[in-house]
Enzyme design. Sequence first.
Site, PDB file in Angstrom:
ATOM      1  N   SER A 286      13.270  61.663 -30.065  1.00 20.77           N
ATOM      2  CA  SER A 286      12.608  60.373 -29.834  1.00 20.77           C
ATOM      3  C   SER A 286      11.200  60.412 -30.403  1.00 20.77           C
ATOM      4  O   SER A 286      10.609  61.487 -30.554  1.00 20.77           O
ATOM      5  CB  SER A 286      12.540  60.079 -28.341  1.00 20.77           C
ATOM      6  OG  SER A 286      11.739  61.042 -27.686  1.00 20.77           O
ATOM      7  N   ASP A 287      10.665  59.242 -30.697  1.00 23.73           N
ATOM      8  CA  ASP A 287       9.232  59.186 -30.950  1.00 23.73           C
ATOM      9  C   ASP A 287       8.531  59.412 -29.601  1.00 23.73           C
ATOM     10  O   ASP A 287       9.146  59.336 -28.537  1.00 23.73           O
ATOM     11  CB  ASP A 287       8.839  57.842 -31.575  1.00 23.73           C
ATOM     12  CG  ASP A 287       7.480  57.925 -32.291  1.00 23.73           C
ATOM     13  OD1 ASP A 287       6.726  58.898 -32.027  1.00 23.73           O
ATOM     14  OD2 ASP A 287       7.176  57.031 -33.090  1.00 23.73           O
ATOM     15  N   TRP A 288       7.250  59.696 -29.680  1.00 25.39           N
ATOM     16  CA  TRP A 288       6.483  60.071 -28.489  1.00 25.39           C
ATOM     17  C   TRP A 288       6.224  58.833 -27.615  1.00 25.39           C
ATOM     18  O   TRP A 288       5.390  57.993 -27.936  1.00 25.39           O
ATOM     19  CB  TRP A 288       5.175  60.724 -28.921  1.00 25.39           C
ATOM     20  CG  TRP A 288       5.246  62.184 -29.262  1.00 25.39           C
ATOM     21  CD1 TRP A 288       4.421  63.161 -28.769  1.00 25.39           C
ATOM     22  CD2 TRP A 288       6.151  62.879 -30.152  1.00 25.39           C
ATOM     23  NE1 TRP A 288       4.773  64.400 -29.296  1.00 25.39           N
ATOM     24  CE2 TRP A 288       5.825  64.257 -30.138  1.00 25.39           C
ATOM     25  CE3 TRP A 288       7.225  62.476 -30.943  1.00 25.39           C
ATOM     26  CZ2 TRP A 288       6.514  65.215 -30.886  1.00 25.39           C
ATOM     27  CZ3 TRP A 288       7.922  63.431 -31.686  1.00 25.39           C
ATOM     28  CH2 TRP A 288       7.566  64.768 -31.650  1.00 25.39           C
TER      29      TRP A 288
END
Length: 750
Positions: A286-288
Amino acid sequence: MFKLKISVLAVAGILCTASANSADLHPVNTVVTSIPWMNTSLTADQRADLVLKEMTQDEKLKLVFGHFGSELAWKNLKMHPAAIPHSAGYVEGVPRLGIPAQFETDAGVGVATQGSGPTARERTSLSSGMSTAASWNQKLAFKSGAMIGAEARASGFNVMLAGGVNLMREPRNGRNFEYAGEDPLLAGTIVAAQINGIQSNHVISTLKHYAVNSQETGRFTLNAKIDDASARMSDLLAMQIAIEKSDPGSVMCSYNRLNGVYACENDYLLNQVLKADWGYHGYVMSDWGATHSTVAAANNGLDQESGWEFDASPYFSGALKEAVTNGAVPQARLDNMLKRILRTMFDKGLFDYPVPKDNTIDFAAHALVSQYGAEEGMVLLKNDANVLPLHKDLKKIAIIGSHADVGVLSGGGSSQVYPIGGNAVKGLEPAAWPGPVVYHPSSPLKAIQRYMPQAQISYDTGTDIKAATALAAQSDIVLVFATQWIGEANDAVSLSLPSNQDALITALAAANKKTVVVLETGGPVTMPWINQVASVLEAWYPGTSGGEAIARVLVGEVNPSGHLPVSFAASESQLPRPVLDGDPAKPDQRFDVSYHEGATIGYKWFDAKGLKPLFAFGHGLSYTKFAYSGFSSKYINNTMQVKFTVTNTGKVAGKDVPQVYVSPTAGKWEAPKRLVAWDKVELLPGESKSVSLNVDLRLLGMYDSKTKTWQINAAAYKVILARSAGDSDAASITVNLPASSLNVLGKKIK
Ligand code: BGC
């Protein structure tokens, strides 16, 4: 349960110093050879299966759960003690089994540091992703990727969050500088070359941001609306091409929602398209701050939660364990996450080539790699009366604006690389995220002076237009530098240059006809003064050797050969969305962005609407001239071939970018023509080279969602050999294609 011998345990997890500064202290994993999965004659799949069998449930959960590599002050969270300080992320390993930890760093222009301050890692920055795409040079993109991958590895990292391939749907997007432009073939191919370079260092590269993550305004909440076929022929095609050509170890799902569902829990994006249709065998991280659930995310295809501190909850920790225990997430799904992560770690060499203890960086050599990239990405947009290259007999040169006396601009956000020597211009706003605004200390002025020792060079800041104009009036030539700072989370408010720079340039051009504009921008800008100035050089964000690179192009040491990877609109009114959707002041606002233009992006939009951009996609001038001859094209053995010869008819050596577009004479595409192939050809004066190109047949078809096939119509197609998408003198020939069907991967089935 499998147990390593004590001697093995002792070497896994030792501390060492990782080069340039003490911020790099981190644990390093050491190769353990006496265990079954370290047998390199086995495949990555076999090795992953072997180690997976030995893992406890708690160990498995460690590998799917990422930590931020820095403090999160606003949440009062400390960084994981084993992370490399001020890095993007850390995923624990399992020392008992010799599974290395994952040390993650941003990003596409080099090894970044999260936040600045005394601990910033000083590294080499490439010119922007947009600049690399503007080179249209795959070999250069590979070398650039190999260089930053080597710095990542030498800095202790084994995962690089690089390979940004979001198509430019929105020219005001604050992250356009991280990406590779508006065309799926060009962007996918160039980013693939960069990823191949990065991964040649036994570092996993992460293709991002998947998908249709086209603007920063409302980035955490916006809902991108687009139909399947349009997405498959545009944003997804760029990703698909990049994956096919480079096999990136991981793919990062993006912040936005796509057709109502967050990208990191989107079954369509992750399970159906990426994993099933494209057969992707890497892992999805996932992106942060982009994970929003446990069960939905896990079951819909997310394999690793990143930087959990940014999420509302540690979804892939205890909650995932519980979800597997109670059956909401099948054990097989958890094991598949692990299989993907472990297989990739074996495949990319993380087990066999642990990050080294002894890691010096050859900064001098890397500066040259960065310089060559910046030089080749620069686009000479206009050059009236051959004002450039600078004539050797010039006596008085005025350099005006944008701190060109001390440095060159870079783009902001998580991809920020901090240069050796520190920020050349301190204290600019925004000082905090996504700032600070960083100028790399590579002075265009000093470099120009070195190449033009006889000239008297004067600098004016450009802040007082009257003073700058007075200097311009008494100079032989004016080099005005104009900048546009953009960054992550920070879209440009408009396409105009900020801070009254248009007025400055207009005034200077009125005072001196020989006014040359050097642009350092993240993406396209408008140029109300274009008819008044003599020359315009788009230098993008040119990286840590940018001053030298700009000078060498201006003085003719380097013949410019960059071509636009994006269209420059004449005004916002030409765009599919004249006004950017959403309100930057309301980041939590949920709203839709309707991508009604579908796959009709960039030059395709301009062509379809009959609009004339300020500068067309593919445009770029040279100090020499090229001619084309022997142009032919045929469809044979299910392949479309294009052949021609390029000749340098001018007086200096140079590099040309012949571009092949195709246009159907019957049947409807999303646009009148598409780029289907190109080459970058280096030629001495008078020299000729023959070029032979094959066309990816998907680019000749329309995607059909129902059958998941590409359908090529039986028709006559115009094959066009052009210098840009706006080339009105381009030669064309007609080729007849039979009807055919290709599967989702572009293989002919009928
Ligand atoms: C960005 C990613 C980046 C991550 C880690 C996010 O804000 O969108 O591109 O890799 O942070 O720094």
